[in-house]
Structures are given as structure tokens and as C-alpha cells.
Design an enzyme around this catalytic site. Structure first.
Site, PDB file in Angstrom:
ATOM      1  N   ASP A  26     -20.989  23.449  15.651  1.00 49.58           N
ATOM      2  CA  ASP A  26     -20.229  23.245  14.424  1.00 49.58           C
ATOM      3  C   ASP A  26     -21.128  22.535  13.414  1.00 49.58           C
ATOM      4  OD1 ASP A  26     -18.304  22.973  12.519  1.00 49.58           O
ATOM      5  OD2 ASP A  26     -16.950  21.729  13.703  1.00 49.58           O
ATOM      6  N   ASP A  29     -19.109  28.286   9.600  1.00 44.51           N
ATOM      7  CA  ASP A  29     -19.906  27.120  10.025  1.00 44.51           C
ATOM      8  C   ASP A  29     -19.761  26.780  11.505  1.00 44.51           C
ATOM      9  OD1 ASP A  29     -17.309  26.245   9.950  1.00 44.51           O
ATOM     10  OD2 ASP A  29     -17.739  24.360   8.918  1.00 44.51           O
ATOM     11  N   GLU A  30     -19.212  27.677  12.306  1.00 43.27           N
ATOM     12  CA  GLU A  30     -19.121  27.401  13.739  1.00 43.27           C
ATOM     13  C   GLU A  30     -19.254  28.682  14.542  1.00 43.27           C
ATOM     14  OE1 GLU A  30     -15.310  26.078  15.271  1.00 43.27           O
ATOM     15  OE2 GLU A  30     -14.319  26.734  13.436  1.00 43.27           O
TER      16      GLU A  30
END
Length: 630
Positions: A124, A214-215
Site C-alpha cells: 500500500d 495505490d495498492e
């Protein structure tokens, strides 16, 4: 830590050990907690006076349509919880020996399926949007800043100490932190930076699975074996490489399955990692004291329901196992038992390999109440849905009508036609009675959103090689035969890991999306005249006026490539179809070895299997350079 000693003392007097506000004189304590939003468990919130934050949100939004709708939903949830508790009292007076025995059998069955052979990593990016902005403006690293104005999409860790977080209305955040610097979104910048991260991830797992921009999830089992490295050393190397090449930091969780890996990635944020050893006793101990809200799939509503019957942590699930299916249903029972045991999926695959479960379209508009207008809009939506169904080659056995009233209350109705439908005439014909019934139930009904969605999909594709080039073992010649959730006939179920957590994770995700949408509406209603000036002389308003918001261009994230697209139904669906039929998949189909379409698949050996890519002869590093959502 921003909260001073006096504030901390006040928080201690007015909140319980879980951070829930204690009862207030006006009886709105549950509403105050609800208004804290879906991001309450975000990293950086542990030292925040949540009672103070809840009071500010409560007072700032009181009297708005958003507040009234949240109050209405809170009352409904309270009534639902009362019914759950009444049902529990009834169950306590009867013999539940058979339910207890059945629950124990399920626990034993699940224990036998425990797979500790894989190493799953959840990564993350830390405050991603904010981190990217700070690269261009280093002076923002040491001051509270956020990205997004009407609604915050993220904020740095300095801002989080004041109680600011993603999904919070901008004007509320300004009251929590008057010196907060808010920057507008810049998707081109974030997409470019995400591309740099993707290239690195593909080196460690060519088939990594994107969860958002974003992960991502990675299975590093094979990488560890090939390089004779410990998982923690691999992840440290990965994080260092990302930081060195992209100048942003990532946090990671390492575990035997995706569920625990995601929980673990939040333990040492920012710029840290946490590993839960692949040992049964360690996993059970880790889950035992974990608050249920920390589990992906448990949102605010389910958390309150569980809390009401005495389940605050995953360890509280087991003593109440005999009641769970009676109170919450079979799927929730399975999900909760797996949470208690720390079980989750160990399969990681590219996002585009998850087949869609529904096809739908919806439209937002200014308040509309005339019958003729509503029917014209319904007809238009039916025609748009026909186009989507034709492009995606599906019919639907269930048709769902969704409307949002002018009060922001969302209602859904569904019907099961006698045949699978996709033609606009049929879609309109079956949707119209649902609309007419709503008009009868709600005299003078005013709508601001309408949508149609087909579920229980039936493929209209020609029989042969399926979407990813693998022959079906028992292809049906009847295009009206219903498919399973994964898109294969029931005989193929043994090929897939099926976990009930998927539905709960999707429900929690939708809860967060709805919250963001409602807060966006709230920010449009609240026109604040004061203009705040930060110490660096950068001016911005605490909320956007309607005129300014109308000028802002709205974007939707593509669920496949995660790149922002203009908020246009037709263009958005065409883009999705393009992603699903891109050249990468065509190349992958060509390169599948003949062995992979052998119908005599070997049985799964959990203890010794190794994970290998079916695209081992292709340049996966070049193919998997994108994030997407499931």
C-alpha cells in the site's frame, strides 16, 4: 502528537476503549460515530481525539440533507439491531445443540483447508496522492496537507494527527485543521507515478493483482524459492527499490493469505512492513484480539450489528458461533468463522481475469418528478443498458432498478423476468412496473438518480475458446444456461478458490463509495464564505460553491486499468470494453501452452504445489504494467 493533555483527558472521559463516543443527552451517540466515516481505521488516527472530531462533523453537517439522510439510516439501523437482539433473546431460550454441532463441523472442515504454503504480500503506497504532490513541492512535507477540496481523497500524516482523513468533507477538515493546505487532484501525475511502481512489482510477481491505484497483492512464493531469500528480506528489498526509483514509500503486510496480508500492511505505516508468520497458532493469536472493523469486509453497519451482540474482536466470534447463521445468515456465518480462524484466499491473479457479475448503467440529474420525464429517462437508460449488454455479450436473469430520491435516500427494486433479457424493449417493460410501484408508494416522488443493472448474467458468446483462451471442459450449447459467479459451469468449480469474503469486501467497498458520493453532495450544499490563508500564502476556500463545482470535470476510475475517464456512460463503457479486449490478452491467448487446455486437470495438492504463470514464455513485465480494481 497534536492533541494536548487537556483534550486527551476530555477524550478519555467521553469515549470508550474502542474510540466509540459514549451516550450523549440527545441520543445521537451512534449517529456521531457513524458520521466519523469509513476511514476511521486509517493509519495515523490512533492518537486522535475522535470524540472531538465527531462533534465537529456533527455540528458542521447538522441540518443538511446529508445529515438528515444519515440520521434516517442510523434510526433504521438502530431498529434493525433491536430486532437482532430480540431474535437473540429468543434463541437463548431454546436448545441450539444442533446449530453448535453444525458450527463445529464447519470449523473443523475449514481447518482442514488451511493453506500455509503460499507467501502473499499486500503493498500500500503511503498517502499516495499527497506523497506525489510533495515530490513537486517539498515544502509541503512538514505541514498538514491534503488532496481534494470538496472531499479529501487523501492527506499526509501531519494532517491525520488533527483527525483529517480520506472521505472527509473539505469544510469539515478545515474546521479540524484551519491551516490545512488542500490541493486539486492531478490524475495524470498520479498515473505516471503509479506506472513507475508497477514496473517494479512486475519483477517480483508478473501476475500481481491490483486492488486500486495505490495498492496491490503479490504472491512471492516462487520469487523466494528462485532467489533463496526469506520473505521479509524480499519485501524489504522491494520497498527499498520502490523508494529509490520512485521517491515514494510503501508499506507492506506479509502473510499466508490475502486477508491477513492486507490487515498486516496497516500495522507499521508509514514506510514499514509487518509479517504474520505462516503458523496456525500465530495466526489464531493475531486474529483473536483484532477488532472486527480492522477486517476488510466489515464496514460501519456490520460492525455495529456485531458489537450489539457482543462481538468486538475476532476472538469473540467463536463463543457465539451457534447464533451467527440464525442472526445474520449463512454467508455471514461462513465469513465470520473464517475471520476467527484467519483464513483467506491464497490465489493472486490479474484484475482483468475476474469476470464481471453484473452490467449496469445509471444517470445523475437535477431533481425530476414528472411521470413523463421519469419514463423518458427510464427508456433512455434501458437503451443504454442494451448497448452495454450487447458489447459485453451478456443477458441478465435479474433486473435491478436503482433510484436516489431528492433526499439522497437510495432505493432498489428487482424483478426476475421469465427469460434472460438484454433488449431495451424488454428492459423497459420489466422496469416500468417497479417504477410505477415506487410512484404509488411515494406520492410526488422526486428523483436525482436512476439506474438499471442486470445480474445473474448469462453469456451470449459463441461456444469454443473462452475469453482467456482456455477451453471449457463441458461447454453448454444452450446460451440461456446460467453461469456461476466466476463464469464457468459448476463442474469447473474445483479450479477456483471461492471465499465468501469477496461479497463482504465488495459491500464494504460500496459503503465507502456511497459515503464519498454523499459527502461530495454535502460539500456542494455548504457554501462557506470564509477564505482561509495558509502560512505560505496559498489561498483556498473551505468548501466549493456550486458554480465552481459545476466547472470541475468529473472523472470515473476504470475498474481494469484504474486510469481516470470522463464521467460519460457511453465513453466509459467503451473504454472498459477496450481494456478487456486489448492486445495483451490476445498475445496471452496465443502463448498459452497446449498442456493448459487439457481437460484432465490434476487434483490440487495444497501442501506442495508451486505457483507458476501460464504466461511463462511471454514478457509479463511489459504486460502487467497497470493497476486496476476488482
Amino acid at each position: 502528537m497534536i492533541v494536548d493533555e487537556a483534550s486527551a483527558a476530555t477524550a478519555a472521559d467521553t469515549t470508550d476503549t474502542e474510540g466509540h463516543p459514549q451516550a450523549t443527552d440527545d441520543g445521537h451517540d451512534s449517529l456521531r460515530y457513524h458520521l466519523l466515516g469509513p476511514s476511521l481505521t486509517k493509519a495515523g488516527q490512533d492518537s486522535v481525539d475522535q470524540q472531538k472530531v465527531s462533534e465537529i462533523i456533527y455540528n458542521a453537517s447538522k441540518g443538511s440533507k446529508y445529515f438528515n439522510n444519515e440520521e434516517y439510516k442510523d434510526k433504521n439501523l438502530t431498529q434493525k439491531i433491536e430486532r437482532i437482539l430480540s431474535r437473540k433473546r429468543q434463541l437463548e431460550r431454546i436448545d441450539l445443540a444442533s446449530d453448535l454441532r453444525r458450527a463445529d463441523e464447519y470449523v473443523a472442515e475449514q481447518e482442514l483447508s488451511r493453506d500455509l504454503s503460499q507467501t502473499i504480500v499486500h503493498i500500500d503506497c503511503d498517502a499516495f496522492y499527497a506523497a506525489v504532490e510533495e515530490l513537486d513541492r517539498p515544502e509541503l512535507k512538514d505541514v498538514p496537507m491534503a488532496v481534494g477540496k470538496g472531499v479529501l481523497t487523501t492527506c499526509n500524516y501531519h494532517a491525520r494527527k488533527f483527525g483529517c482523513r480520506s472521505g472527509m468533507a473539505g469544510f469539515v477538515a478545515m474546521k479540524l485543521c484551519p491551516n490545512l493546505i488542500c490541493l486539486p487532484l492531478n490524475f495524470d501525475k498520479y498515473t505516471a507515478k503509479a506506472g513507475e511502481v508497477r514496473e517494479i512489482l512486475a519483477d517480483y510477481d508478473p501476475r500481481f493483482e491490483s486492488a486500486s491505484i495505490d495498492e496491490a497483492y503479490l504472491n512471492i512464493t516462487q520469487y523466494c524459492e528462485d532467489h533463496e531469500m526469506d520473505p521479509e528480506d524480499v519485501v524489504t528489498q522491494l520497498r527499498d527499490e520502490v523508494h529509490q526509483k520512485t521517491k515514494i514509500t510503501i508499506s507492506a503486510g506479509i502473510a499466508a493469505n490475502a486477508k491477513i496480508a492486507k490487515i498486516a500492511s496497516n500495522r507499521n505505516k508509514p514506510n514499514g512492513q509487518f509479517r504474520v508468520a505462516s503458523e496456525r497458532t500465530v495466526i489464531l493469536s493475531f486474529m483473536h484480539d483484532l477488532p472486527t472493523r480492522k477486517v476488510n469486509g466489515v464496514g460501519r453497519v456490520f460492525e455495529r450489528e456485531l458489537d450489539a451482540i457482543g462481538i468486538k474482536t475476532c476472538g469473540d466470534i467463536y463463543p457465539l458461533r451457534a447464533y451467527l447463521s440464525k442472526l445474520f445468515g449463512e454467508k455471514a456465518f461462513h465469513f465470520l468463522i473464517q475471520c476467527y480462524l484467519g483464513l483467506g484466499r491464497t490465489s493472486v491473479q490479474p484484475a482483468e481475469e475476474y469476470e464481471r457479475k453484473s452490467v449496469g448503467t445509471e444517470s445523475t440529474f437535477r431533481d425530476m418528478s414528472g411521470k413523463a420525464e421519469l419514463r423518458e429517462k427510464l427508456r433512455w437508460i434501458a437503451e443504454e443498458l442494451e448497448k452495454d449488454l450487447t458489447r459485453t455479450q451478456f443477458k441478465g436473469r435479474t433486473l435491478v432498478l436503482k433510484v436516489k430520491l431528492h433526499t439522497y435516500e437510495v432505493l432498489t427494486r428487482q424483478v426476475v423476468p421469465p427469460k434472460a433479457v438484454y433488449v431495451a424493449d424488454d428492459l423497459y417493460a420489466y422496469a416500468l412496473p417497479m417504477m410505477a410501484k415506487l410512484e404509488k408508494e411515494i406520492p410526488g416522488m422526486k428523483l436525482r438518480l436512476m439506474g438499471l443493472r442486470c445480474t445473474n448474467l448469462v453469456s451470449t458468446k459463441k461456444i469454443g475458446i473462452d475469453f482467456f483462451g482456455i477451453l471449457r471442459r463441458q461447454a453448454s450449447t444452450n446460451c440461456n444456461e446460467p453461469m456461476t459467479a466466476k463464469g464457468f459451469s459448476s463442474e469447473d468449480d474445483g479450479m477456483w478458490e471461492v471465499w465468501p469474503e469477496a461479497e463482504f469486501e465488495e459491500a464494504a467497498r460500496q459503503e465507502r463509495v456511497d459515503e464519498m458520493n454523499e459527502l461530495e453532495r454535502l460539500s456542494q450544499e455548504e457554501v462557506v464564505a470564509d477564505i482561509y490563508q495558509n502560512p505560505q500564502g496559498i489561498a483556498f476556500s473551505s468548501a466549493l460553491g456550486q458554480e465552481e463545482l459545476d466547472k470541475q470535470e468529473i472523472f470515473w476510475d476504470c475498474p481494469i486499468c484504474q486510469k481516470p475517464q470522463k464521467a460519460n456512460d457511453k465513453e466509459f463503457n467503451e473504454h472498459i470494453d477496450h481494456c478487456l479486449s486489448r492486445q495483451t490478452i490476445k498475445e496471452a491467448v496465443k502463448d498459452i501452452p497446449i498442456e493448459s487446455i487439457d481437460p484432465s486437470l490434476p487434483s490440487r495438492n495444497i501442501g506442495s504445489r508451486k505457483r507458476k504463470s501460464p504466461f511463462s514464455n511471454t514478457h509479463e513485465r511489459d504486460k502487467r504494467l497497470f493497476f486496476g480494481t476488482r
